[in-house]
Write an enzyme that holds these catalytic residues in place. Structure first.
Site, PDB file in Angstrom:
ATOM      1  N   HIS A   1      25.202  76.726  61.421  1.00 20.04           N
ATOM      2  CA  HIS A   1      24.112  77.327  61.424  1.00 20.04           C
ATOM      3  C   HIS A   1      22.435  76.405  62.596  1.00 20.04           C
ATOM      4  O   HIS A   1      21.258  76.393  62.202  1.00 20.04           O
ATOM      5  CB  HIS A   1      23.008  75.928  60.105  1.00 20.04           C
ATOM      6  CG  HIS A   1      24.336  76.929  58.992  1.00 20.04           C
ATOM      7  ND1 HIS A   1      24.382  77.896  58.201  1.00 20.04           N
ATOM      8  CD2 HIS A   1      25.212  76.265  58.172  1.00 20.04           C
ATOM      9  CE1 HIS A   1      24.417  78.450  57.267  1.00 20.04           C
ATOM     10  NE2 HIS A   1      25.556  76.811  56.823  1.00 20.04           N
TER      11      HIS A   1
ATOM     12  N   ASP B   1      35.355  76.081  53.605  1.00 22.22           N
ATOM     13  CA  ASP B   1      34.538  75.793  52.431  1.00 22.22           C
ATOM     14  C   ASP B   1      35.101  77.228  51.363  1.00 22.22           C
ATOM     15  O   ASP B   1      33.768  77.267  50.985  1.00 22.22           O
ATOM     16  CB  ASP B   1      33.450  75.746  53.086  1.00 22.22           C
ATOM     17  CG  ASP B   1      32.574  76.497  53.659  1.00 22.22           C
ATOM     18  OD1 ASP B   1      33.300  77.496  54.135  1.00 22.22           O
ATOM     19  OD2 ASP B   1      31.654  76.112  54.350  1.00 22.22           O
TER      20      ASP B   1
ATOM     21  N   HIS C   1      29.725  79.971  53.912  1.00 26.93           N
ATOM     22  CA  HIS C   1      28.287  80.076  54.410  1.00 26.93           C
ATOM     23  C   HIS C   1      27.509  81.451  55.653  1.00 26.93           C
ATOM     24  O   HIS C   1      28.342  80.840  56.634  1.00 26.93           O
ATOM     25  CB  HIS C   1      27.035  78.692  54.445  1.00 26.93           C
ATOM     26  CG  HIS C   1      27.399  77.547  53.431  1.00 26.93           C
ATOM     27  ND1 HIS C   1      29.042  77.321  53.645  1.00 26.93           N
ATOM     28  CD2 HIS C   1      27.113  77.814  52.562  1.00 26.93           C
ATOM     29  CE1 HIS C   1      28.752  76.153  52.566  1.00 26.93           C
ATOM     30  NE2 HIS C   1      27.317  76.305  52.006  1.00 26.93           N
TER      31      HIS C   1
HETATM   32  C1  OKP Z   1      27.474  73.785  56.265  1.00 24.86           C
HETATM   33  B1  OKP Z   1      28.080  74.664  57.166  1.00 24.86           B
HETATM   34  C2  OKP Z   1      24.847  71.065  48.701  1.00 24.86           C
HETATM   35  C3  OKP Z   1      24.176  72.098  49.099  1.00 24.86           C
HETATM   36  C4  OKP Z   1      24.449  72.063  50.969  1.00 24.86           C
HETATM   37  C5  OKP Z   1      24.057  73.210  52.697  1.00 24.86           C
HETATM   38  C6  OKP Z   1      25.103  73.826  53.140  1.00 24.86           C
HETATM   39  C7  OKP Z   1      25.637  73.693  54.916  1.00 24.86           C
HETATM   40  C8  OKP Z   1      26.859  74.129  55.500  1.00 24.86           C
HETATM   41  N1  OKP Z   1      24.266  70.862  47.050  1.00 24.86           N
HETATM   42  N2  OKP Z   1      23.447  72.524  51.450  1.00 24.86           N
HETATM   43  O1  OKP Z   1      28.012  75.634  56.704  1.00 24.86           O
HETATM   44  O2  OKP Z   1      29.767  74.854  55.747  1.00 24.86           O
HETATM   45 ZN    ZN Z   2      29.940  76.386  55.661  1.00 17.46          ZN
END
Ligand code: OKP
Ligand code: ZN
Length: 343
Positions: free
Chosen positions: A158, A283, A196
């Protein structure tokens, strides 16, 4: 398979993140990388080595000098004003406002940061630079021919040229891909399978045809990072046609995922890169606390096998994955799948 790992990741240990209007325990925590390392060892995946130093040169190939100096001193500036609490922004340089770097740390956090879930701590700079060194060392060790696992933490996909967000500070995968280019690879592909969208990586390479970016992720209409990752983002200028987004809806199961994976690997194969960097996020797992896909542990093997079949020099860079108990098993299952077809 060689794994690169640094203990320095533990220096990034955020106390909390803003979520659903309240401060909650940080989702991105040190136990993640320790759990993965434990399973790499238990599965006897191969040797585990520490990173070697590449200095700041490779970081400056991806990130701006202004951003890197901000990141290096941000916590010290914060501490002078607020003591030892983690640094979080509360306002941002949104549309209509001028993009001027403020002097006060609160302003800088809002200028260089994208969300209130990514705390900067006393150890962030050391942890993030070591994580980038892990990716760089992995890229360098690709010369041995076999796939390499860069067990990076904090994650990176990110982070854009000059923005930290989504638990990411330095874009490890982009830094490694650029290093491979600089070391002589004519074309490098980045395949991002984190849940993501890898918005930082996309932005960095959007106008380039020497680095292909392909991403399978939850549709940004409903998921973080929200503002990038749509199908019509295909690249700009020379880079037009070298960015492929495959967004998937909530509740995607293996069938839906497999169809996207086929398109993704076909695009990589057609590009015929000299090296492949995989932004790997575990994830996508059904029990991950921030995931809304329904993929199971055996699916990780299938994803690894599909990527291994490309038979490319492959650097796996760790991104997300927050179901800590299952994280080691899922990651090693993916890596073993990759090994099975890669050789
Ligand atoms: C980072 B990576 C949770 C909100 C999550 C950010 C997610 C970041 C993910 N309540 N907001 O891509 O695994
Ligand atoms: Zn992620």
């Amino acid at each position: 398979m060689l794994t690169i790992f640094s203990d320095d990741h533990r220096l990034q240990a955020a106390k909390a993140e803003l979520d659903a209007g309240t401060m909650k325990p940080a989702v991105e925590r040190p136990e993640r990388a320790d759990m993965i390392l434990r399973h790499v060892r238990e599965a006897k995946l191969g040797p585990v080595e520490g990173p070697v130093s590449f200095g700041t040169g490779p970081l400056e190939r991806i990130h701006t000098i202004a951003y890197l100096s901000f990141l290096r001193t941000a916590f010290d500036e914060w501490q002078e004003r607020y003591g030892t609490s983690d640094a979080l922004a509360i306002n941002w340089a949104v549309r209509g406002l001028r993009q001027i770097i403020p002097e006060a740390i609160d302003g800088k956090l809002g200028y260089f940061g994208g969300d209130a879930g990514t705390p900067i701590t006393a150890g962030t700079w050391q942890a993030a630079t070591s994580s980038a060194a892990v990716a760089l060392t992995g890229a360098w060790r690709l010369k041995d021919g076999d796939p390499v696992f860069a067990l990076c933490r904090p994650p990176g996909h990110h982070a854009s040229r000059d923005v930290f967000q989504g638990y990411c500070f330095l874009n490890n995968a982009a830094i490694a891909a650029q290093w491979l280019r600089d070391a002589g690879a004519d074309r490098v592909a980045v395949l991002d399978v984190d849940y993501h969208h890898g918005n930082g990586t996309q932005e960095i390479f959007f106008d380039r045809d020497d680095v292909l970016f392909v991403s399978i992720h939850a549709d940004p209409r409903t998921e973080f990072p929200y503002f990038l990752g749509h199908v019509d983002e295909t690249g700009a200028g020379r880079g037009d046609g070298f960015n492929l987004n495959l967004p998937l809806p909530w509740a995607t199961r293996w069938e839906g995922y497999a169809a996207a994976l086929e398109k993704a690997t076909a695009a990589v194969a057609e590009y015929a890169p000299d090296a492949l960097v995989v932004s790997f996020g575990a994830d996508i797992y059904r029990n991950d606390p921030i995931c809304r896909f329904f993929l199971d542990t055996p699916d990780f093997a299938r994803i690894g096998e599909a990527i291994g079949r490309l038979r490319l020099p492959t650097l796996v860079v760790m991104e997300g994955g927050y179901a800590v108990e299952a994280l080691g098993v899922n990651t090693v299952t993916f890596l073993e799948g990759l090994l099975q077809t890669a050789r």
